[in-house]
Scaffold this motif. Structure first.
Motif, PDB file in Angstrom:
ATOM      1  N   GLU A  70       0.721  -1.162   0.149  1.00  0.00           N
ATOM      2  CA  GLU A  70      -0.581  -0.071   0.241  1.00  0.00           C
ATOM      3  C   GLU A  70       0.586   1.030  -0.135  1.00  0.00           C
ATOM      4  O   GLU A  70       0.401   2.006  -1.040  1.00  0.00           O
ATOM      5  N   GLY A  71       2.179   1.107   0.671  1.00  0.00           N
ATOM      6  CA  GLY A  71       2.918   2.348   0.563  1.00  0.00           C
ATOM      7  C   GLY A  71       3.634   2.733  -0.758  1.00  0.00           C
ATOM      8  O   GLY A  71       5.515   3.097  -0.114  1.00  0.00           O
ATOM      9  N   GLY A  72       3.594   0.997  -1.698  1.00  0.00           N
ATOM     10  CA  GLY A  72       4.732   1.230  -2.837  1.00  0.00           C
ATOM     11  C   GLY A  72       5.903   0.700  -2.275  1.00  0.00           C
ATOM     12  O   GLY A  72       7.046   0.875  -3.135  1.00  0.00           O
ATOM     13  N   ALA A  73       6.642  -0.379  -1.246  1.00  0.00           N
ATOM     14  CA  ALA A  73       7.430  -1.488  -1.304  1.00  0.00           C
ATOM     15  C   ALA A  73       7.247  -2.646  -0.625  1.00  0.00           C
ATOM     16  O   ALA A  73       5.483  -2.277  -1.660  1.00  0.00           O
ATOM     17  N   THR A  74       8.287  -3.344  -0.755  1.00  0.00           N
ATOM     18  CA  THR A  74       7.960  -4.227  -0.998  1.00  0.00           C
ATOM     19  C   THR A  74       9.285  -5.305   0.480  1.00  0.00           C
ATOM     20  O   THR A  74       9.792  -4.752   0.586  1.00  0.00           O
ATOM     21  N   TRP A  75       9.325  -6.216   0.404  1.00  0.00           N
ATOM     22  CA  TRP A  75       9.927  -6.919   1.751  1.00  0.00           C
ATOM     23  C   TRP A  75      11.126  -6.737   1.170  1.00  0.00           C
ATOM     24  O   TRP A  75      12.336  -6.709   2.165  1.00  0.00           O
ATOM     25  N   ASP A  76      12.126  -6.500   0.010  1.00  0.00           N
ATOM     26  CA  ASP A  76      13.135  -6.016   0.331  1.00  0.00           C
ATOM     27  C   ASP A  76      13.771  -4.516  -0.258  1.00  0.00           C
ATOM     28  O   ASP A  76      14.180  -4.719   0.875  1.00  0.00           O
ATOM     29  N   ASP A  77      12.650  -3.391   0.422  1.00  0.00           N
ATOM     30  CA  ASP A  77      12.892  -2.871   1.194  1.00  0.00           C
ATOM     31  C   ASP A  77      12.472  -2.877   2.985  1.00  0.00           C
ATOM     32  O   ASP A  77      12.826  -1.689   3.850  1.00  0.00           O
ATOM     33  N   GLU A 103      11.835 -16.966   1.675  1.00  0.00           N
ATOM     34  CA  GLU A 103      12.300 -17.670   0.625  1.00  0.00           C
ATOM     35  C   GLU A 103      11.589 -17.678  -0.395  1.00  0.00           C
ATOM     36  O   GLU A 103      11.920 -17.470  -1.900  1.00  0.00           O
ATOM     37  N   GLU A 104      10.274 -18.104  -0.470  1.00  0.00           N
ATOM     38  CA  GLU A 104       9.182 -17.521  -1.258  1.00  0.00           C
ATOM     39  C   GLU A 104       8.915 -16.495  -1.924  1.00  0.00           C
ATOM     40  O   GLU A 104       8.267 -16.531  -3.128  1.00  0.00           O
ATOM     41  N   GLN A 105       9.492 -15.843  -1.629  1.00  0.00           N
ATOM     42  CA  GLN A 105       9.182 -14.046  -1.638  1.00  0.00           C
ATOM     43  C   GLN A 105      10.508 -13.384  -2.745  1.00  0.00           C
ATOM     44  O   GLN A 105       9.781 -12.842  -2.933  1.00  0.00           O
ATOM     45  N   GLY A 106      11.629 -14.303  -2.828  1.00  0.00           N
ATOM     46  CA  GLY A 106      12.276 -13.795  -3.716  1.00  0.00           C
ATOM     47  C   GLY A 106      13.140 -13.264  -3.600  1.00  0.00           C
ATOM     48  O   GLY A 106      12.869 -12.161  -4.392  1.00  0.00           O
ATOM     49  N   LEU A 107      13.150 -12.681  -2.752  1.00  0.00           N
ATOM     50  CA  LEU A 107      14.820 -11.499  -2.311  1.00  0.00           C
ATOM     51  C   LEU A 107      15.791 -10.976  -3.091  1.00  0.00           C
ATOM     52  O   LEU A 107      15.990 -12.156  -2.748  1.00  0.00           O
ATOM     53  N   THR A 108      15.615  -9.842  -3.722  1.00  0.00           N
ATOM     54  CA  THR A 108      16.960 -10.152  -4.396  1.00  0.00           C
ATOM     55  C   THR A 108      17.521  -9.125  -3.393  1.00  0.00           C
ATOM     56  O   THR A 108      19.000  -9.247  -3.850  1.00  0.00           O
TER      57      THR A 108
END
Length: 137
Positions: A70-77, A103-108
């Motif tokens: 909602e805030g324009g972020a991902t787990w990578d942020d 692991e399933e989120q495909g973090l970069t």
């Protein structure tokens, strides 16, 4: 001065007090403590995903992710994750669920920093998670 913006995904109920599910100011996004409530159904009280740690953890992580998005972020942020468990015996099981989920989120990027503490939560709730994210923009 940058405006502060409250974040409430469509899947979330209105908070029970004067706070936001998330708040963004500039490139900082703070996700408030999320619990394992299923997506909101208008006119119905919040419902936990289930009685097990697995069910509640996966739903809690999904709820955190919804606020991040909602805030324009991902787990990578995400820079910091704080986990609140009601039972010290859940620590090992939670780590397994958490590691598999990430692991399933495909973090970069490398995973965020994390703290885990033990607290009391309303009856039936086993876990709460909040997150701090920093966006590139």
């Amino acid at each position: 001065m940058t405006e502060k913006v409250a974040l409430t995904p469509k899947t979330h109920t209105t908070p029970p007090a004067k706070f936001s599910h998330g708040v963004k100011k500039g490139n900082i996004l703070q996700v408030a403590g999320q619990v394992g409530f299923l997506p909101a159904v208008e006119g119905q009280p919040p419902t936990p995903a289930g009685p097990t740690l697995r069910e509640q953890t996966l739903q809690t992580l999904a709820n955190v992710k919804s606020v991040l998005e909602e805030g324009g972020a991902t787990w990578d942020d995400a820079m910091m994750i704080r986990v609140y468990l009601t039972d010290v015996d859940h620590f090992g099981e939670f780590n397994e669920i958490y590691d598999q989920y990430l692991e399933e989120q495909g973090l970069t990027a490398p995973p965020s920093a994390r703290t885990t503490v033990y607290v009391g939560l309303p009856a039936g709730l086993l876990i709460e998670i909040d997150a701090l994210a920093v966006l590139d923009n």
